[in-house]
Scaffold this motif. Structure first.
Motif, short mmCIF file in Angstrom:
data_model
loop_
_atom_site.label_atom_id
_atom_site.label_comp_id
_atom_site.label_asym_id
_atom_site.label_seq_id
_atom_site.Cartn_x
_atom_site.Cartn_y
_atom_site.Cartn_z
N ARG A 371 0.82 -1.21 0.00
CA ARG A 371 0.00 0.00 0.00
C ARG A 371 0.86 1.27 0.00
O ARG A 371 0.55 2.24 -0.69
N GLU A 372 1.94 1.28 0.76
CA GLU A 372 2.78 2.47 0.81
C GLU A 372 3.49 2.69 -0.53
O GLU A 372 3.63 3.83 -0.98
N LEU A 373 3.93 1.63 -1.17
CA LEU A 373 4.55 1.78 -2.48
C LEU A 373 3.54 2.25 -3.53
O LEU A 373 3.84 3.09 -4.37
N ALA A 374 2.32 1.71 -3.46
CA ALA A 374 1.28 2.13 -4.40
C ALA A 374 0.94 3.61 -4.21
O ALA A 374 0.73 4.34 -5.19
N SER A 375 0.89 4.05 -2.96
CA SER A 375 0.62 5.47 -2.69
C SER A 375 1.74 6.34 -3.23
O SER A 375 1.50 7.42 -3.78
N THR A 445 7.36 -3.04 -10.78
CA THR A 445 6.13 -3.21 -11.55
C THR A 445 5.32 -1.93 -11.59
O THR A 445 4.78 -1.55 -12.64
N LEU A 446 5.20 -1.23 -10.45
CA LEU A 446 4.45 0.02 -10.42
C LEU A 446 5.10 1.07 -11.32
O LEU A 446 4.40 1.82 -12.00
N ALA A 447 6.43 1.10 -11.34
CA ALA A 447 7.12 2.09 -12.18
C ALA A 447 6.95 1.79 -13.65
O ALA A 447 6.80 2.70 -14.47
N GLU A 448 6.97 0.51 -14.02
CA GLU A 448 6.91 0.14 -15.44
C GLU A 448 5.48 0.10 -15.97
O GLU A 448 5.22 0.54 -17.09
N ALA A 449 4.54 -0.44 -15.18
CA ALA A 449 3.18 -0.63 -15.67
C ALA A 449 2.22 0.46 -15.23
O ALA A 449 1.14 0.60 -15.80
N GLY A 450 2.59 1.25 -14.21
CA GLY A 450 1.69 2.27 -13.72
C GLY A 450 0.51 1.71 -12.94
O GLY A 450 -0.45 2.42 -12.67
N ARG A 451 0.57 0.45 -12.56
CA ARG A 451 -0.49 -0.21 -11.79
C ARG A 451 0.10 -1.43 -11.10
O ARG A 451 1.24 -1.82 -11.37
N LEU A 452 -0.67 -2.01 -10.20
CA LEU A 452 -0.22 -3.22 -9.51
C LEU A 452 -0.57 -4.42 -10.38
O LEU A 452 -1.70 -4.91 -10.37
N ASP A 453 0.39 -4.91 -11.13
CA ASP A 453 0.23 -6.10 -11.96
C ASP A 453 0.71 -7.29 -11.14
O ASP A 453 1.91 -7.51 -10.97
N GLY A 454 -0.24 -8.06 -10.59
CA GLY A 454 0.11 -9.14 -9.69
C GLY A 454 1.01 -10.19 -10.31
O GLY A 454 1.98 -10.64 -9.70
N ALA A 458 4.78 -10.87 -9.08
CA ALA A 458 5.14 -12.18 -8.55
C ALA A 458 6.31 -12.78 -9.31
O ALA A 458 7.21 -13.40 -8.73
N GLN A 459 6.34 -12.59 -10.64
CA GLN A 459 7.44 -13.12 -11.43
C GLN A 459 8.74 -12.39 -11.11
O GLN A 459 9.81 -13.02 -10.96
N ALA A 460 8.67 -11.06 -10.95
CA ALA A 460 9.87 -10.31 -10.59
C ALA A 460 10.36 -10.69 -9.20
O ALA A 460 11.56 -10.77 -8.95
N PHE A 461 9.41 -10.97 -8.30
CA PHE A 461 9.77 -11.41 -6.94
C PHE A 461 10.50 -12.74 -6.99
O PHE A 461 11.54 -12.93 -6.34
N ALA A 462 9.99 -13.66 -7.78
CA ALA A 462 10.64 -14.98 -7.91
C ALA A 462 12.03 -14.84 -8.51
O ALA A 462 12.98 -15.48 -8.07
N ASP A 463 12.16 -14.00 -9.55
CA ASP A 463 13.46 -13.82 -10.19
C ASP A 463 14.48 -13.23 -9.21
O ASP A 463 15.65 -13.64 -9.19
#
Length: 495
Positions: A371-375, A445-454, A458-463
């Motif tokens: 939530r803080e990152l999204a804000s 993800t927020l910087a690249e997509a401008g939204r929370l792309d789950g 998740a894929q970036a987290f795994a990588d």
């Protein structure tokens, strides 16, 4: 009394027989009803019969369509953000917001003042742009006789922007800007690009076919809507046929009008003397008449015809600069947010002394991080999306070395002494790695997509978890040690 297993088998057989019988009965009733309806339809007039069949068919199609829409899997589509027009007010608001965050910003007020001053002067500005050693200064001397411009065989002679006033053959006055060559150091190249955006027209100079970097610069100019005239310098080196083919390639590759000139300069010639043949340097006369003719024709409308496009290019350039500053600042703030939650996760892991504690992301802490990152990235997120992301992250953890490390740490806590200390440290490092990876994946993800792309997060987290660099582990370990020894260093703590 028969055994229980026999009774269960008989019960299952009875249920199966009832189900089969019910299905057969339903089939018979359906067939009987269909035949009855068909017989009644045959007794009706043809018009009513066809109308009834058409209505039944339409109802079947509607029901099938509704069922398909309800049952098919829909892909979530991102709602594109509305693109705000680039205006002076938007530029000033973005700059003020960045200043409130104590962030260094470009000299917006100075740029806007220069923008207004040039517009009020009514002068026509033309920038001469191109790679180093393309002959920009020589071309300006040819267009403005007597202009004191520096030129040398060593690249990068022009260090600052110089302006020269010239007059076209039709009597029209213009201001020529001699800018540093492109592909130099970042500071001088930024200076050149800023001046190019301020001009009404751009002469892009080249001495042959466009290289990749030169073609990219022409595309950059056109992306800003700048009127560009491609100038092939040193055309006297080529034959007439070679010049014609080269002009065609340049026009096709750049999409711009192209003109061939010779800016002059010096040339080496062999001279026969009494002492033998010697090489001497002599002036080479310029030939820029084709260029002045094109400029007279294309600039006949005056500066006012190009002023709106010029102002738009300057504002767009400022907007991009502020966007880059915002991106860097948000990245810095996101790093701070991730570091804060990573430390909190470390503290929570150190406090969880019971073996077998939860190894998946702590729900409240993970929710707060997202939530803080999204804000920070001005994105609205739903709790259901956060829960889905944390659930995916939890499933990812089951196959990573971080969770294995945490399990080993919790298991070691069951042993007293060194095992407890080592297990606690291992558990805390694991939690730190998890939150560090999750936070950076969400921020990316927020910087690249401008939204929370789950899925992407998740894929970036795994990588990130699969490729944990040593500096990150050492950084988390340092936080763990700090949190571990902090109470003993507290001067206000118990004696």
């Amino acid at each position: 009394m028969p055994p229980v297993s026999t009774l269960i088998r008989w019960l299952l057989f009875a249920l199966l027989a009832a189900a089969v019988g019910g299905a057969l009965l339903l089939a018979l009733l359906t067939v009987d009803t269909a035949l009855s309806v068909w017989q009644r339809l045959q007794a009706l007039p043809a018009g009513f019969r066809y109308l009834y069949i058409s209505l039944l068919s339409l109802a079947a199609v509607v029901i099938a369509g509704l069922g398909w829409r309800l049952l098919r899997r829909r892909r979530t589509r991102a709602t594109p953000r509305a693109v705000e027009p680039v205006t002076r007010e938007r530029i000033q608001q973005r700059a003020a917001r960045l200043l409130e965050l104590e962030t260094a910003v470009p000299a917006v007020d100075d740029e806007l003042t220069d923008l207004d001053a040039r517009a009020a002067s009514g002068e026509l500005h033309v920038a001469v742009f191109g790679a180093i050693n393309a002959g920009k200064s020589a071309l300006i001397r040819a267009l403005v006789p007597g202009a004191d411009t520096a030129s040398d065989v060593i690249g990068g002679t022009t260090q600052v922007v110089h302006h020269y006033r010239g007059t076209l053959p039709d009597g029209r006055e213009l201001v020529l800007a001699d800018v540093p060559g492109s592909q130099e150091d970042a500071g001088r190249e930024a200076l050149a690009r800023a001046e190019v955006l301020r001009a009404h027209w751009v002469l892009y100079l080249c001495s042959g076919d466009l290289g990749r970097s030169e073609a990219a610069e022409v595309d950059w100019l056109r992306a800003f809507g700048k009127p560009v005239l491609l100038v092939l310098n040193q055309a006297d080196r080529y034959s007439a046929d070679e010049t014609r083919r080269l002009l065609g390639r340049l026009a096709e590759r750049s999409g711009c009008e192209v003109v061939a000139v010779s800016a002059g300069g010096e040339e080496e010639v062999e001279v026969e003397t009494a002492a033998g043949i010697v090489v001497q340097r002599r002036p080479r006369p310029p030939h820029v008449k084709p260029l002045t003719g094109v400029l007279s024709r294309r600039l006949a409308a005056g500066a006012g015809a190009f002023e709106a496009a010029r102002q738009h290019a300057v504002l767009k350039g400022l907007d991009q600069q502020l966007g880059e500053v915002e991106t860097r600042r948000r990245s810095e703030l996101a790093e701070a947010v991730v570091a804060k939650y990573t430390r909190r996760a470390v503290v929570g892991a150190l406090a969880a002394v019971a073996p077998g504690s939860d190894l998946v992301i702590q729900g409240a802490l993970g929710t707060g991080l997202v939530r803080e990152l999204a804000s920070l990235y001005e994105t609205t997120v739903r709790q259901i999306d956060i829960d889905a992301l944390i659930d995916r992250a939890g499933r990812t953890l089951r196959t990573t070395t971080a969770v294995v490390l945490a399990i080993a740490g919790n298991a070691a806590k069951a042993f007293p002494g060194l095992g407890t200390l080592g297990g606690g440290l291992a558990h805390a490092v694991a939690y730190g790695m998890i939150f560090d990876s999750l936070g950076k994946a969400v921020a990316q993800t927020l910087a690249e997509a401008g939204r929370l792309d789950g899925e992407a997060a998740a894929q970036a987290f795994a990588d990130r978890l699969r490729q944990v660099p040593a500096p990150r582990v050492l950084g988390v370990l340092r936080d763990v040690v700090v949190e571990t020894v902090r109470p003993s260093r507290d001067p206000k703590g118990p004696a």
